[in-house]
Design a protein around this motif. Sequence first.
Motif, short mmCIF file in Angstrom:
data_model
loop_
_atom_site.label_atom_id
_atom_site.label_comp_id
_atom_site.label_asym_id
_atom_site.label_seq_id
_atom_site.Cartn_x
_atom_site.Cartn_y
_atom_site.Cartn_z
N ILE A 43 1.07 -1.56 -0.57
CA ILE A 43 0.17 0.41 -0.07
C ILE A 43 1.18 1.84 -0.24
O ILE A 43 1.49 1.39 0.65
CB ILE A 43 -1.28 0.13 1.11
CG1 ILE A 43 -1.56 -0.92 1.50
CG2 ILE A 43 -1.73 1.46 0.89
CD1 ILE A 43 -2.96 -1.48 2.95
N MET A 57 -4.12 0.11 7.02
CA MET A 57 -3.32 -1.41 6.83
C MET A 57 -3.86 -2.39 7.67
O MET A 57 -3.55 -3.23 7.11
CB MET A 57 -2.92 -0.98 8.72
CG MET A 57 -2.08 0.85 8.21
SD MET A 57 -0.78 0.79 9.21
CE MET A 57 0.11 -1.07 9.90
N LEU A 60 -3.04 -5.23 4.53
CA LEU A 60 -1.81 -5.75 4.79
C LEU A 60 -1.41 -7.39 4.62
O LEU A 60 -2.43 -7.54 5.37
CB LEU A 60 -1.01 -5.39 4.94
CG LEU A 60 -0.05 -3.56 4.75
CD1 LEU A 60 0.46 -3.49 5.56
CD2 LEU A 60 0.15 -3.94 3.21
N LEU A 66 3.53 -1.25 3.99
CA LEU A 66 3.40 -0.11 3.89
C LEU A 66 3.48 1.13 3.38
O LEU A 66 5.11 0.87 4.35
CB LEU A 66 1.74 0.35 4.88
CG LEU A 66 1.79 1.72 5.28
CD1 LEU A 66 0.60 2.13 4.18
CD2 LEU A 66 1.14 1.48 6.88
N ILE A 90 6.45 -1.08 7.51
CA ILE A 90 6.17 0.52 7.65
C ILE A 90 7.23 0.57 6.95
O ILE A 90 8.04 0.46 7.58
CB ILE A 90 5.24 0.78 8.78
CG1 ILE A 90 3.54 -0.01 9.24
CG2 ILE A 90 5.43 1.86 8.31
CD1 ILE A 90 3.33 1.01 9.86
#
Length: 129
Positions: A43, A57, A60, A66, A90
């Motif tokens: 993402i 989130m 995912l 992310l 992340i």
Amino acid sequence: MVAVGRGENIAADARKLGACRYIDTNKENAADVLNGMGDAKAIFATTGNSAAIAALMHALAPEGRLIVLSVDKDLLPVWTGYLVGAERGIIGSITGSPFENEKTLDFSVLTGVRPMIETMPLERAAEAV
């Protein structure tokens, strides 16, 4: 590629830029839609809205990433168990690494994504920014 945004006014631009599906968060829960499509491997968050990013989130996939490409004054709420339990990650980046940029360009060629460029006179520079 799926684009997520608020409002139908940007749907046409998202499709023109290569999205095969546009999710309007004013009408649909984006995480639910993405989960129904099989979860997201990646993402790319371009919004400066931490709450909107946090809402995505949950879409995912395990080992998904992310990639945050924007800044917000608010903290990004993250439950660490969600990250650790399925090895999600992340990453923050302003432009990405040379490797990531090359992969992005490869993806653009593969999917036919082309930039939309608007030329403006120098007198309108403040407006352009």
